[in-house]
Design an enzyme around this catalytic site. Structure first.
Site, mmCIF file in Angstrom:
data_model
loop_
_atom_site.group_PDB
_atom_site.id
_atom_site.type_symbol
_atom_site.label_atom_id
_atom_site.label_comp_id
_atom_site.label_asym_id
_atom_site.label_seq_id
_atom_site.Cartn_x
_atom_site.Cartn_y
_atom_site.Cartn_z
ATOM 1 N N ALA A 122 -5.427 -5.060 2.820
ATOM 2 C CA ALA A 122 -4.325 -5.422 3.719
ATOM 3 C C ALA A 122 -4.769 -5.846 5.114
ATOM 4 O O ALA A 122 -4.263 -6.821 5.673
ATOM 5 C CB ALA A 122 -3.351 -4.248 3.826
ATOM 6 N N CYS A 180 0.818 -1.213 0.000
ATOM 7 C CA CYS A 180 0.000 0.000 0.000
ATOM 8 C C CYS A 180 0.851 1.262 0.000
ATOM 9 O O CYS A 180 0.361 2.348 -0.286
ATOM 10 C CB CYS A 180 -0.913 0.035 1.227
ATOM 11 S SG CYS A 180 -1.844 -1.473 1.465
#
Lengths: 469, 469
Positions: free
Chosen positions: A319, A43
């Site tokens: 995530a 990310c």
């Protein structure tokens, strides 16, 4: 002595490995990762490409050495698992050093996701990128550095000229207006590229509310990003190197293209072993992330999970879920059966100077399919007390069930730093617990003038939508 | 035609009046406010005194004229209600123009709270202030302006000298380390006063967790506020004008003192009418805010409300509850019986460059009295992804029940802007819905690197405390 084998090396994989070993130090924990990187924050890649993070290494939370030495995990990088044999309870991995067959007592499949490539021509041209891995990130950063240094040496007379900016490092195209596309628009614009973002549907960020999508699109335009909606990309044109994005009705000259049109679960390995997929096309699991094959678990971006609103399987590869479900599997194989919880479909994105988050169910068609009668309302409210000398606007969209008043989903947007994302925490609880608009509007949320109006915008939205029932 | 009479003119009062009239335009709505100000944001007073808000008028959300003309509410300012007669269903109000007796069909008592004056000598000396009303705010701002202009004219050789600052507008004392004391410390320090804050107990912000209290106290010290703990103030000494705060073991020279030692409900009027008080000393009500006297309601800072954790009466006089309960009473008297919800004891405070919030039940003694077996843990975590180029630290304290794992309360602190307060929204839901640490740790909260770590600090705290059970 029991052996826990993990296939994959990122969030779900290493959370499971670490938790299992911590909870049961006698367990043998063996990890096979086909690449070189493990436990990395993918990310963060857009911010690495943007230049705000200096080294890929900074994105790694725990190094392979630390896993091996400090956590006593038998981690093999560069090992590609090519076969799972559930009858023999073995996996076969190939590496430069040859083939190994590893027995397991329990197994986690954490093979992640791969970028979806849209059915368009020219995807193999030079200058066409995706952002699915650390090496993708490295290549993009190198592209940016190269283009910048060339831009410094010459007034770009080679590639296409800028249309909207006085000077730029060449126009670039982004295919896809999801969060990767938007974060990359910010990263590239910050490096003086003229960014053209093409979205197939009629709005960007389509998982968010229409109001959020529109406001982010307006903000991108203010930031000199050219946003093309309903743009059906047919070809990434050029000779060897891409030089234009061609849609059904226009040709946008570019020097580079990033394709960010979503991801699909990597399920080939699991399918080969007779592991069943669910209705979303990702690996099906129970609440403990166990697949149809006993002692074989699946977690992270390759697996589906139950949606907290419907209880039905959903595919939301992000995530936190990967970390949480990996950790739950680790606890389970170490002896404490542990549910990792469902998904609310929550996500957050920063787009230049605005922030947005969404959770739950916003789409009316989906809601109707799930048996609800959805109603939606969007409000705008001050982010801090009206008289307080700073602050901006928070836009809140809520969707609820007309009949029961149950909160189904929400989407929030504010200036960056004005709290849309953290405020969404209230709505995650609301959709997870299945509370009503009235219950939400009666929440005793924190208030002080530097942080919100007496009624936080979340409460105002609940009141307003309740008033429309 | 039915008449709804409201006693009081601030949050609960005007929310009720407005909502009742909006829901039932045929209702006669009559409001008696003894002062001149109505519907004002008293929470903004510290920022007005600080100088960040220029006019008291800016704190007014709706003016008396607007209530009268736009909302058709029969608002009487300068009218002090001296009697309620529940048998005759009348109230008696006195003003400069004489005495009026007003009949009601339903009545709301929203008489608010008054500052608690501690049992110390010298409270009547000049230079001793409280902050309970708009006129208090005006006086304090005038004091600041006067001291600043005198400071500009002379090198203060009159009053006591500064101990800690090279130059100041004279040292000032604050008695009480609650949120008013802390917000006023910021307001006064910003105006170059040397601030001495004296707290009777062993920590400031005692409704918050010990960790939050300690961190805020350290931060105040960094900001050159002298914090005195376990300081038993005996006297505000001086001739006509206060010149020292005297405790059991020291004498702190000051030129002014703000007393901020909490508030008590104004219940005299209600008690005179036979309206019962609850165990907290505030007016007792049911879930609809109706008192023991039929058709007489009480809401806001004069009334108690049920705590969401225990279901027992609690006295938490804050703005949101006043607004919410006032609004609920308005809806009820207009024909739709409406519960306003309980209180979670949530509050937020900005202290110079940090922000903090608390909710639920943190005190172990209270928790044990309510039948819980409390455990507490405090964690520190990054406010944004570790590799993200900005960010700070979020400190989260959670308290839960050992046996059930139920989340009882939380306290959060971060640098200002790093989201401790908005993150507390997650915990308000948790304590209100009575969920467990495990359920909270499985929440699918929003994550992206510019906003948090993959596990938001709230989730990390839940995991850690769950691990200690």
């Amino acid at each position: 002595m029991s052996t826990f084998v993990v296939v994959g090396g990122d969030a779900a994989a290493m959370s499971a490995a670490s938790k299992a070993k911590r909870d049961d130090p006698d367990l043998d924990v063996v990890v096979f990762e086909r690449g070189e990187w493990v436990s990395y924050g993918a990310c963060g890649l857009p911010y690495y490409i943007k230049g705000e993070i200096q080294s890929l290494q900074d994105l790694v939370s725990v190094t392979p050495e630390q896993f091996r030495e400090e956590r006593d995990i038998d981690l093999h990088t560069g090992h590609n698992v090519v076969d799972i044999d559930p009858d023999e309870q073995t996996v076969t991995a190939e590496s430069d050093e040859g083939t190994v067959v590893q027995a397991y007592d329990s197994l986690l499949v954490a093979t992640g996701a791969a970028p979806v490539m849209p059915p368009i021509d020219g995807l193999d041209r030079e200058g066409v990128y995706t952002l699915g891995s650390m090496s993708d990130g490295k290549e993009l950063r190198e592209y940016v550095a190269r283009a910048r240094s060339e831009g410094d040496l010459q007034q770009s007379d080679s590639g296409p000229a800028c249309q909207f900016l006085d000077s730029c490092n060449g126009p670039v195209g982004i295919v896809g207006g999801g969060y990767i596309g938007i974060e990359m628009a910010e990263a590239l614009a910050a490096n003086d590229f003229e960014v053209h973002l093409l979205q197939r549907g009629d709005r960007i960020l389509k998982a968010f509310s229409e109001a959020t999508s529109e406001t982010v699109a307006e903000h991108l335009a203010e930031q000199d990003v050219a946003v093309y909606l309903d743009a059906e990309v047919e070809e990434l044109a050029g000779d060897d190197v891409v030089d234009a994005v061609v849609t059904d009705d226009q040709r946008v000259p570019v020097e580079m293209v990033l394709v960010g049109t979503g991801v699909r679960p990597r399920t080939e390995l699991a399918e080969g072993a007779g592991i069943e997929l669910g209705p979303t096309g990702a690996i099906a699991t129970d609440a403990y992330r166990e697949t149809n094959v006993p002692d074989v678990y699946a977690a992270g971006d390759c697996a589906e999970a139950e949606h907290v609103v419907t209880g039905e399987p959903a595919y939301v590869p992000l995530a936190l879920t990967a970390n949480r479900h990996g950790r739950a599997v680790g606890a389970t194989v170490a002896g404490t059966p542990t549910e990792g919880g469902g998904v609310a479909g929550t996500s957050a994105v920063k787009a230049f100077e605005v922030e947005a988050a969404r959770t739950g169910m916003l789409d009316h068609e989906e809601a109707r399919e799930a048996g609800f009668d959805p109603i939606t309302e969007t409000i705008e409210a001050r982010s801090r007390a009206g008289y307080y000398p700073e602050g901006g606007t928070v836009e809140v969209t809520l969707t609820a069930d007309q009949e029961s008043g149950r909160v189904l989903g929400g989407s929030l947007l504010s200036e960056y730093g004005e709290g849309a994302v953290h405020r969404s925490h209230a709505l995650v609880g609301a959709v997870t617990e299945g509370i009503t608009l009235r219950e939400l509007s009666n929440y005793d949320l924190a208030y002080a003038p530097p942080f919100n109006t007496t009624w936080d915008p979340v409460l105002t939205a609940a009141k307003v939508l309740e008033g429309k029932r």
